[in-house]
Motif scaffolding. Structure first.
Motif, PDB file in Angstrom:
ATOM      1  N   ALA A 352       0.840  -1.309  -0.029  1.00 49.32           N
ATOM      2  CA  ALA A 352      -0.103   0.028  -0.053  1.00 49.32           C
ATOM      3  C   ALA A 352       0.921   1.236   0.090  1.00 49.32           C
ATOM      4  CB  ALA A 352      -1.106   0.183   1.146  1.00 49.32           C
ATOM      5  N   ASN A 353       0.323   2.332  -0.398  1.00 52.67           N
ATOM      6  CA  ASN A 353       1.069   3.376  -0.623  1.00 52.67           C
ATOM      7  C   ASN A 353       0.935   4.727   0.468  1.00 52.67           C
ATOM      8  OD1 ASN A 353       2.219   2.698  -3.197  1.00 52.67           O
ATOM      9  ND2 ASN A 353       0.657   3.380  -4.244  1.00 52.67           N
ATOM     10  N   TYR A 354       0.756   3.897   1.528  1.00 55.92           N
ATOM     11  CA  TYR A 354       0.513   4.967   3.159  1.00 55.92           C
ATOM     12  C   TYR A 354       1.235   4.128   4.013  1.00 55.92           C
ATOM     13  CZ  TYR A 354      -1.660   7.341   6.572  1.00 55.92           C
ATOM     14  OH  TYR A 354      -1.992   8.040   8.066  1.00 55.92           O
ATOM     15  N   THR A 355       1.947   4.893   4.814  1.00 52.94           N
ATOM     16  CA  THR A 355       2.560   4.520   5.932  1.00 52.94           C
ATOM     17  C   THR A 355       1.995   5.411   7.234  1.00 52.94           C
ATOM     18  OG1 THR A 355       4.675   4.224   4.904  1.00 52.94           O
ATOM     19  CG2 THR A 355       4.617   4.147   7.192  1.00 52.94           C
ATOM     20  N   PRO A 356       1.258   4.770   7.937  1.00 54.83           N
ATOM     21  CA  PRO A 356       0.655   5.396   9.210  1.00 54.83           C
ATOM     22  C   PRO A 356       1.632   5.709  10.136  1.00 54.83           C
ATOM     23  CG  PRO A 356       0.256   3.055   9.402  1.00 54.83           C
ATOM     24  CD  PRO A 356       0.986   3.107   7.950  1.00 54.83           C
ATOM     25  N   PRO A 357       1.328   6.918  10.945  1.00 54.62           N
ATOM     26  CA  PRO A 357       2.314   7.313  11.989  1.00 54.62           C
ATOM     27  C   PRO A 357       2.483   6.200  13.075  1.00 54.62           C
ATOM     28  CG  PRO A 357       0.176   8.455  12.285  1.00 54.62           C
ATOM     29  CD  PRO A 357      -0.055   7.552  10.881  1.00 54.62           C
ATOM     30  N   PRO A 358       3.486   6.125  13.766  1.00 53.37           N
ATOM     31  CA  PRO A 358       3.599   5.208  14.788  1.00 53.37           C
ATOM     32  C   PRO A 358       2.683   5.288  15.869  1.00 53.37           C
ATOM     33  CG  PRO A 358       5.445   6.874  14.930  1.00 53.37           C
ATOM     34  CD  PRO A 358       4.807   6.937  13.577  1.00 53.37           C
ATOM     35  N   ARG A 359       2.472   4.070  16.227  1.00 51.25           N
ATOM     36  CA  ARG A 359       1.343   4.414  17.810  1.00 51.25           C
ATOM     37  C   ARG A 359       2.255   3.642  18.733  1.00 51.25           C
ATOM     38  NH1 ARG A 359      -4.262   4.652  17.314  1.00 51.25           N
ATOM     39  NH2 ARG A 359      -4.062   3.555  14.960  1.00 51.25           N
ATOM     40  N   PRO A 360       3.042   4.450  19.465  1.00 48.25           N
ATOM     41  CA  PRO A 360       3.693   3.883  20.621  1.00 48.25           C
ATOM     42  C   PRO A 360       2.646   3.686  21.979  1.00 48.25           C
ATOM     43  CG  PRO A 360       4.174   6.235  20.487  1.00 48.25           C
ATOM     44  CD  PRO A 360       3.273   6.125  19.405  1.00 48.25           C
ATOM     45  N   PRO A 361       3.224   3.062  22.813  1.00 47.75           N
ATOM     46  CA  PRO A 361       2.220   2.938  24.002  1.00 47.75           C
ATOM     47  C   PRO A 361       2.662   4.535  24.879  1.00 47.75           C
ATOM     48  CG  PRO A 361       4.341   1.675  24.352  1.00 47.75           C
ATOM     49  CD  PRO A 361       4.081   2.143  23.016  1.00 47.75           C
ATOM     50  N   VAL A 362       1.326   4.833  25.070  1.00 46.85           N
ATOM     51  CA  VAL A 362       1.277   5.995  26.069  1.00 46.85           C
ATOM     52  C   VAL A 362       0.554   5.716  27.420  1.00 46.85           C
ATOM     53  CG1 VAL A 362       0.906   7.423  24.161  1.00 46.85           C
ATOM     54  CG2 VAL A 362      -1.167   6.613  25.145  1.00 46.85           C
ATOM     55  N   PHE A 363       0.697   6.851  28.288  1.00 45.68           N
ATOM     56  CA  PHE A 363      -0.318   6.956  29.576  1.00 45.68           C
ATOM     57  C   PHE A 363      -1.355   6.765  29.172  1.00 45.68           C
ATOM     58  CE2 PHE A 363       3.637   9.595  30.801  1.00 45.68           C
ATOM     59  CZ  PHE A 363       4.116   8.292  31.790  1.00 45.68           C
TER      60      PHE A 363
END
Lengths: 616, 198
Positions: A352-363
């Motif tokens: 696919a021609n789209y890279t989603p932003p990373p989703r790191p763990p958060v509080f």
């Protein structure tokens, strides 16, 4: 097979059940991913069969509790993650000298690829270092079987045995045949034998001789364990642990023609079994998860035996030495080693021609740590200090991320205090140090470090983020429910000690300012930020939860709430105004307190909810 | 029989429960099943994936490019799961966008994301599990709607009878069991309804 059923089971639960079937009596551990579910299972299901199980204050203590029980003659188990074993190394090294009277199994759950860890050390080395045999399961069923075998083997040799699991065994569910637990084997009484149990040098010297004799017997007896040999041609794959499953699939599904030898014990290698298999082979490939532990021993063994055969593995960079094995990396390695065409190369991957932003763990929404980090940021800025934020191991390690950036270094349990003191002295006292440590980590390794700070008069602010549970590993209970951290710090003689609720933001910032002033005067300040973990609070008091909403007319789109608190429940809209996701908000009130326009309003009785939450 | 089902989503969406129910049902139906999950920090709203392998399998992980089905509980995670897919992989995607917190990157709209996915993937089913769950009263039923969708779209009934899946739901979800069974039943429409064919 009476009273046995097949169940879908987590590898860790299978280890625990194997211990129950083998008549384990005493179990202790300290939580750590990926090991925690073993003790949880024994606490949940072992007690009804008469098993004593506990969460200990750290791995060394857990080790000693189980080791002591085994010295008395009870069957026992101790569990921890790989880095936890470092904390327990002192008693571990000596346990091989004294030996045991009851079966004693040490479980180390290693974390290749560091899914939830600071390093990926391979604890099979410890077996070589300490003269302790290592059993390595490869799936949930073998996890159960090997635990049982390990307890029996330990009792037969009166010697500790270690199980080395990994994330892809401990945290894999699969079918396991489980049977009725045995009656726990406790000791009638402790029979004194100081010649064997008291390691003064004169005794220890004699015991080292005995240890080597025992090790010799162990080397012979590991031959009898159920190692697997599958005949498939002149190329031989030797595996240990989860690598066995990849080798099986390579042969079954990906056209690899080779024999497979899987050893139960990577340490010590079953010499005769291995030599028999290698004698029939033209070429040997070693696949193992972690370091080349089997490969190095094998090469030494072949040298001794005068066998010249190519041995390929991690030492030749055939397989990845960083991270965990995958089917892809195993096939890539086998293709190189056996001159095959890697079947994955011809695979047509989806694209696919789209890279989603990373989703790191958060509080989490409502996490009290987010409030504490916000308050610390504001208070230190107000005081005009630029501290080094010495971090530690726990959920609050996430304070390393935007917008907080308040974990400048973190390496091991309790390091916030120790490294902080070193940084202070190493910079001739010019650094203001804030050590940030959780309640469980404080009891685990912070206590002796606090003693040191006070004793050696090292000024620092120690912020204990007391969320009432060991949150990161699933909310296990810990001593903070019984022992008041403020009392401990006061009785030790810290110069400034206060407990404050991070959800009382005004008061929390006042306390922090006072504490920073105390540190500037050369004191040791301890501030306990006391507020229960939001996940646990919602679990405990589900029906009391109130929520907040944003009044769109009052909101001026300043972004303070979503930019500075970074609560995942607060979403910026197209017009930059804030919106609170009612499915995520848990009503902590922190965003409402930071909003300069009173645009964030409660639904329901907030006071009652926050008071209920505070009971944790 | 061998089926590689790769689950991708966001911590808290119930992927592990989903996988446990599916794996438990497969075992009750006489198949082998392996489920590989990552615990720890992934609870905290991060990306998570779970490998579910049913049938004649030994290794815990699905190879890259080796998934028969990708089940994406969230649209951005569907893109991240693409490494595990090949050109024949079936995608089942929940029409839901969960914004990654604290990102400066502009996120395309749900419609744009859906169009991009449809443009890149041949076999794709987009399901409204979030809406179905909300209609049942709570977003937590989302995972069971998606399980129903997977069950019907992949015709898992050929291997695992519906009564066994329902039994597994009852065993593994103690709270609001009826609602979860209803959610599963809701999800069945996605495979049984011809309008959803790719």
């Amino acid at each position: 097979m009476n009273n046995c059923v097949i169940k879908l089971m987590l590898g860790n639960h299978a280890i625990a059940h194997g211990a129950l079937e083998a008549g384990v009596a005493v179990a202790a551990g300290y939580p750590g991913t990926p090991s925690s579910e073993i003790i949880e299972y024994l606490l949940d299901y072992g007690r009804e069969f008469g098993v004593y199980a506990e969460w200990s204050s750290n791995e060394k203590v857990a080790f000693e509790v189980s080791y002591g029980a085994a010295l008395a003659g009870a069957r026992s188990i101790v569990t921890m993650k790989h880095v936890g074993l470092n904390v327990a190394m002192d008693p571990l090294m000596s346990s091989a000298y004294t030996g045991v009277r009851g079966g004693f199994v040490i479980v180390s759950a290693d974390d290749p690829n560091m899914w939830s860890s600071q390093n990926e050390q391979d604890n099979r080395w410890v077996g070589l270092h300490a003269y302790i045999p290592i059993f390595e399961p490869y799936d949930p069923q073998s996890a159960k079987d090997f635990t049982k075998l390990a307890l029996e083997f330990s009792e037969a040799h009166l010697h500790p045995v270690m199980i080395r699991s990994v994330t892809r065994v401990s945290h894999v569910r699969g079918p396991v045949t489980i049977c009725t637990p045995a009656i726990p084997k406790y000791a009638k009484d402790y029979v004194k034998d100081p010649r064997r149990h008291a390691l003064i040098p004169a005794n220890a010297r004699l015991l080292k001789e005995e240890l080597l004799k025992r090790w010799n017997n162990i080397e012979n007896d590991v031959e009898k364990l159920p190692h697997n040999y599958i005949d498939g041609g002149r190329d031989l794959i030797i595996t240990s642990g989860v690598a066995f499953t990849y080798a099986l699939e390579a042969v079954k599904n990906y056209g690899v023609k080779a024999s497979i030898l899987n050893v139960v014990t990577p340490v010590p290698l079953p010499r005769k079994t291995v030599i028999d298999a290698v004698s029939k082979a033209n070429k040997v490939v070693v696949i193992e998860e972690g370091d080349p532990v089997v490969e190095q021993q094998l090469k030494a063994m072949l040298y001794d035996e005068g066998i010249r055969v190519p041995v390929l593995g991690k030492m030749e960079n055939i397989f990845n030495r960083v991270g965990e094995l995958t089917m892809n990396s195993v096939m890539e390695g086998l293709s190189k080693a056996l001159d095959l065409i890697n079947p994955f190369i011809s695979l047509k991957p989806a694209k696919a021609n789209y890279t989603p932003p990373p989703r790191p763990p958060v509080f989490c929404p409502g996490c009290p740590h987010a409030a504490s980090f916000y308050e610390l940021k504001v208070s230190t800025a107000k005081a005009g200090v630029k501290p080094v934020f010495s971090g530690d191991i726990g959920c609050y390690s996430l304070g390393i991320n935007n917008p907080f950036n308040e974990q400048d270094l973190l390496t091991d349990m309790g390091s916030s205090l120790g490294l902080g003191m070193g940084i202070y002295h190493g910079t001739t006292g010019k650094t203001i140090v804030v050590s940030i440590i959780g309640d469980s980590t404080f009891f685990h390794a912070g206590l002796p470090a606090l003693v040191n700070a006070i004793y050696n008069k090292t000024p620092m602010l120690i912020l204990v983020l007391d969320n009432r549970v060991t949150a990161m590993t699933g909310g296990q209970p810990n001593p903070t429910s019984m022992i008041n951290i403020e009392d401990v710090a006061k009785s030790m003689g810290a110069d400034y000690v206060k407990t404050v609720d991070p959800f009382d933001m005004k008061r929390a910032q006042e306390v922090m300012s006072e504490a920073i002033a105390a540190v500037k005067r050369g004191g040791v300040a301890v501030v306990i930020m006391k507020r229960g973990c939001a996940l646990e609070a919602v679990r405990l008091y589900r029906n009391y939860v109130t929520r907040y909403y944003v009044d769109p007319d009052a909101c001026r789109a300043c972004g303070i709430c979503y930019n500075l608190i970074a609560c995942p429940a607060i979403v910026p809209l197209e017009n930059k105004k804030a919106w609170i996701d009612p499915n995520m908000c848990v009503g902590c009130s922190v965003c409402a307190q930071v909003c300069p326009y009173n645009a964030i309003k409660p639904e329901g009785n907030v006071k009652e909810w926050l008071n209920t939450w505070a009971k944790m | 029989m061998k089926l590689n089902i790769y689950l991708a989503g966001v911590g808290g969406q119930g992927l592990v429960t989903f996988a446990t129910i599916l794996g438990d049902a497969a075992i009750r139906a006489g198949y082998k099943a392996l489920i590989a999950e990552t615990h720890g920090l992934s609870q905290r709203g991060g990306s998570i994936d779970v490998h579910v392998r049913i049938g004649d399998v030994d290794a815990p992980l699905i190879p890259k490019g080796g998934a028969d089905v990708v089940v994406a509980f969230e649209m951005l995670e569907a893109f991240r799961a693409i490494n595990y897919a090949n050109e024949n992989t079936v995608f089942i995607v929940n029409r839901r966008l969960i914004r990654p917190p604290a990102t400066k990157q502009k996120i395309p709209s749900v419609e744009d994301l859906e169009n991009m996915l449809r443009g890149s993937i041949k076999n794709i089913y987009v399901v409204n599990a979030y809406d179905d769950a909300i209609r049942l009263g709570n977003v937590i039923y989302e995972n069971m709607v998606i399980l129903g969708a997977l069950y019907s779209i992949m015709k898992l009934g050929n291997y695992i009878p519906q009564s066994i899946i329902e039994e597994s739901i009852k065993t593994n979800i103690k709270r609001d069991t009826d609602k979860n069974l209803k959610a599963f039943a809701q999800g069945l429409k996605y495979g049984n309804n011809n309008n959803n064919k790719p």
